[in-house]
Design a protein around this motif. Structure first.
Motif, PDB file in Angstrom:
ATOM      1  N   ARG A 192     -17.856 -23.203  11.948  1.00 56.95           N
ATOM      2  CA  ARG A 192     -17.160 -22.070  12.544  1.00 56.95           C
ATOM      3  C   ARG A 192     -17.424 -20.806  11.707  1.00 56.95           C
ATOM      4  NH1 ARG A 192     -11.143 -24.127  12.381  1.00 56.95           N
ATOM      5  NH2 ARG A 192     -11.829 -24.436  10.233  1.00 56.95           N
TER       6      ARG A 192
ATOM      7  N   TYR B 146     -19.598 -25.867  20.267  1.00 57.71           N
ATOM      8  CA  TYR B 146     -19.362 -26.051  18.836  1.00 57.71           C
ATOM      9  C   TYR B 146     -20.087 -27.304  18.377  1.00 57.71           C
ATOM     10  CZ  TYR B 146     -16.778 -27.168  14.531  1.00 57.71           C
ATOM     11  OH  TYR B 146     -16.440 -27.490  13.247  1.00 57.71           O
TER      12      TYR B 146
ATOM     13  N   GLU C  75     -16.707 -27.591  23.816  1.00 56.37           N
ATOM     14  CA  GLU C  75     -15.351 -27.838  23.337  1.00 56.37           C
ATOM     15  C   GLU C  75     -14.402 -26.834  23.980  1.00 56.37           C
ATOM     16  OE1 GLU C  75     -14.135 -30.072  21.254  1.00 56.37           O
ATOM     17  OE2 GLU C  75     -15.765 -30.823  19.981  1.00 56.37           O
TER      18      GLU C  75
ATOM     19  N   PHE D 174     -17.853 -19.901  16.955  1.00 55.03           N
ATOM     20  CA  PHE D 174     -18.242 -21.313  16.857  1.00 55.03           C
ATOM     21  C   PHE D 174     -19.753 -21.401  16.902  1.00 55.03           C
ATOM     22  CE2 PHE D 174     -14.049 -21.049  18.658  1.00 55.03           C
ATOM     23  CZ  PHE D 174     -13.335 -22.022  17.974  1.00 55.03           C
TER      24      PHE D 174
ATOM     25  N   ASN E 238     -19.619 -17.555  22.291  1.00 57.90           N
ATOM     26  CA  ASN E 238     -18.874 -18.511  21.469  1.00 57.90           C
ATOM     27  C   ASN E 238     -17.987 -17.825  20.438  1.00 57.90           C
ATOM     28  OD1 ASN E 238     -20.070 -20.918  22.626  1.00 57.90           O
ATOM     29  ND2 ASN E 238     -21.946 -20.331  21.565  1.00 57.90           N
TER      30      ASN E 238
END
Length: 753
Positions: free
Chosen positions: A46, A104, A109, A41, A62
């Protein structure tokens, strides 16, 4: 319609498709046949698969890995806690499921492992669609044989969110066995001894041994055993700890305290492990591992085997357990098929071969066998392909029991029953019968929780039966429930109905007697034909007819004995019973919300990709025009136009590397249009000249072709005229009249006589 099989692995995933009368493994966007099982992310979008791998080291916190092992589990599961050592992102509880806490698009998130799995499946679907140039819908997914009901439901939910229709969730070794057996033409028939094969699958994080019996057109899984903490990543972990200790003494750095340093070391030791599979010694070199320190090391194969000795001591344990469960010995096994990347480790191969005392077989592709088997299964289940008939008889790996509350009207009633036994055939259906006067609930769970992976919750689901009431006489309602363990290995109570017992009369079958007929009765009064030793060609009644019609009448009018009957109770279905279920599966509303969120993120990813593409196009246009205005386009532009274009290019280039670094797609398109407003006429003049030159060349070629054709025609006419002039004159024809005598008289009468 497409037919796709996916080996959903912990480290890498492989996509196989059925086409061209066979199965092909397809490559991803960078031409790799295996796609990294990673989802990252970023601040704008993404990163999935190869893109996630490329940015993993710079975005460790991430980037989520091992999500396939996390799906359908809770954060309190000891296995999940142990998984944190292999997942760089932070794990947390998200609505009762384990998930990842990531940043993100600049915001914190939380995504469940099921959602992350769906994101990865979306990428695989896009890869398959791009290769096949068709929309991808039907798919068969693989999973480890030890997956529980909740884990299987999580993978199925992920497929739904990704827009895929999972035709079957297939155990990985069953997929391998299908790919092995469906291509064999020499399997024994039903009345012959089956061919018994042990499939040993040692991958990145799992070790599974499965005993399979093959007969013509079918396979039967007899047993499976596994070690969930055995594989390539545990070898890597042992090497990382070894070199971390060595570097601490040699270079005075502790790589275990630095996430990026540990990751760089893990990438280095993975290469060392692969080199040692074919060599006795391998070097390790990692530049700038941390604090600008370059490290070097060396490892021998004997040292590696000593480091993983505790793991090697367990090398044959799953095989021994699988053979014991199948009630077979080593002598009963016809072949040992090895698959999985970790089966390349020489010490593992040696240990397994010594246990069996016979050579190991490597006829299957070690990295792609599971995906190929899944593609074969998808082709069998899909109406699009016609495939050789091949039945799969999988087995139940954990016993399942139902429990319910005791009825007040039946004080001595048992309240639990093991319905699906370990080793039973999968899929399987059972009918449960209850006598009740009121609605009731029943619960499904695993009968032996200690056999489950880690300390997984044994609960499977709760099912409520509605509409139950006493009959008009106050008696029990007889309730029938259909429980099914389907081809995915998922349990559901699919339907319920109630029946009534009614009394019906049915004839009592007569005891077997010596068979008689009218002919046999009359045979006593008539002489029989002498025995010839041959079978009768006519029935006795036809061979020996009665002497008069009166005898026939007596036989026909003889009174018959009355048929005896008895009263029996039979159950007759009277109506359906409404059911409601609570399981680990996501409800439709939750799946819809997750699917919408996934669609939104796909659009964001596409917008970012398109924006980046427009930015690159703008940058390329600037550099291209700067060069061509001095060379190719120089004669087609005035000095004023050149100066104006150069000024525009300079200003946009400055903007691009300053304020335009994070501009929108529309802004990049607008800047391109600004450039083309000046450069367009210049480029058009150049194109007109090029087009004119091409037209002139084309016209010249056409004229040359026409002249050549005319020359050929002229030469042809001359040749024909010459041939006609040199031809000999034709003989003259004489008109003669023949008399009647000449027409009837032969040419030579004398010779004729």
């Amino acid at each position: 319609m497409s037919v796709v099989g996916i080996d959903l692995g912990t480290l890498n995933s492989v996509i196989a498709v059925a086409r061209n009368r066979g199965v092909d493994v397809i490559a991803n966007e960078v031409s790799n046949r295996a796609t990294p099982s990673l989802v990252g992310f970023g601040p704008k979008s993404r990163y999935i698969g190869e893109a996630a791998k490329n940015q993993e080291i710079s975005n460790l916190k991430n980037t989520v890995s091992s999500f396939v092992r996390l799906a359908g589990r809770s954060l309190s599961d000891p296995d999940v806690q142990g998984e944190q050592a292999f997942v760089s992102a932070s794990l947390m509880d998200v609505g009762g499921q384990v998930g990842a806490d990531v940043t993100y698009m600049g915001q914190k998130e939380q995504f469940t492992a099921t959602q992350i799995t769906a994101m990865f499946l979306t990428r695989l679907r896009a890869t398959a669609s791009a290769e096949l140039k068709l929309p991808v819908s039907d798919v068969v997914l693989s999973c480890p044989v030890w997956y529980t009901d909740s884990q299987r439901r999580a993978i199925l939910d992920a497929a739904d969110i990704a827009g895929l229709k999972c035709l079957r969730l297939l155990n990985d070794n069953t997929a391998v066995a299908l790919g092995y057996g469906i291509t064999k033409l020499d399997l024994p028939t039903a009345d012959e001894k089956p061919r018994r094969v042990v499939f040993v699958n040692i991958g990145h994080s799992n070790y599974t041994a499965t005993v399979v019996e093959f007969r013509k057109g079918e396979l039967t899984v007899k047993s499976s055993a596994w070690d969930r903490h055995f594989g390539g990543r545990y070898i890597d972990q042992a090497l990382v700890e070894h070199f971390a200790k060595e570097f601490k003494e040699k270079y005075k750095i502790d790589v275990m305290e630095n996430g990026k340093a540990r990751f760089r070391l893990a990438a280095g030791v993975e290469k060392v492990k692969k080199v040692l599979s074919a060599n006795n010694m391998a070097p390790l070199n990692v530049e700038s591992i941390m604090n600008d320190v370059d490290v070097r090391g060396m490892l021998k194969r004997e040292e590696l085997e000593e480091l993983i000795k505790p793991m090697l001591e367990r090398a044959t344990a799953p095989i021994e357990q699988a053979l014991a469960d199948a009630k077979l010995t080593v002598a009963d096994i016809d072949a040992i098929e090895m698959v999985g990347g970790c089966t390349r480790v020489p010490s593992l191969k040696t240990a397994i071969q010594e246990y069996f005392g016979k050579p190991l077989s490597f006829t299957l592709n070690q990295d792609e066998a599971v995906a190929r088997g899944c593609a074969f299964s998808c082709a069998i289940l899909s109406p699009v392909f016609r495939v050789r008939d091949f039945s799969i008889h999988d087995m139940v790996n954990y016993p399942i029991e139902f429990t319910w509350e005791k009825s007040e009207d039946i004080p001595d009633e048992d309240t639990n029953l093991t319905v699906f036994q370990k080793g039973g055939v999968l899929p399987s259906t059972k009918i449960l019968t209850f006598y009740r006067k009121h609605p009731f609930d029943l619960e499904a769970k695993y009968a032996n929780p200690e056999q489950l992976p880690g300390k997984t919750n044994p609960w499977i689901g709760r099912f409520s039966v509605k509409g139950v009431k006493a009959d008009p006489k106050g008696d029990f309602m007889i309730c029938k429930l259909k429980a099914r363990l389907n081809i995915h290995g998922v349990l559901n109570v699919e339907s319920g109905y109630y029946v009534e017992e009614i009394e019906v009369e049915e004839p009592i079958p007569e005891p077997p007697q010596e068979e008689k007929n009218e002919g046999d009765v009359r045979l006593d009064t008539f002489p029989t034909a002498p025995s010839t030793g041959q079978p009768d060609s006519e029935p006795a009644a036809k061979r020996h007819k009665p002497s008069s019609a009166s005898e026939m009448d007596v036989d026909k009018d003889a009174p018959k004995a009355p048929q005896k009957t008895r009263k029996v109770k039979k159950q007759q279905r009277k109506g359906d019973l409404p059911l409601s279920a609570g399981t680990a599966s996501l409800d439709e509303a939750s799946k819809q919300i997750a699917a919408e969120k996934e669609s939104s993120m796909i659009m964001e990813d596409k917008l970012v990709a398109d924006t980046e593409n427009e930015k690159n196009n703008l940058e390329s246009m600037i550099y291209e025009l700067k060069d061509k205005i001095l060379d190719v386009y120089a004669e087609f532009a005035s000095d004023e136009e050149k100066a104006k274009l150069n000024a525009k290019l300079e200003s946009i280039e400055e903007w691009l590397y300053d304020d335009g670094e994070d501009a929108s797609k529309a802004q990049y398109v607008s800047k391109k249009e600004d450039i083309l407003s000046i450069a367009g006429p210049i480029i058009q003049r150049y194109n007109d000249k090029i087009q004119g030159e091409r037209q002139a060349v084309l016209e010249k070629q056409q004229k040359e072709m026409a002249a050549k054709q005319a020359e050929l025609e002229r030469a042809k006419r001359e040749a024909e005229a010459k041939a006609q002039a040199n031809a000999p004159p034709a003989p003259e024809e004489k008109d003669t009249e023949m008399t009647d005598a000449e027409t009837t008289k032969p040419d030579s009468v004398e010779e004729a006589s």
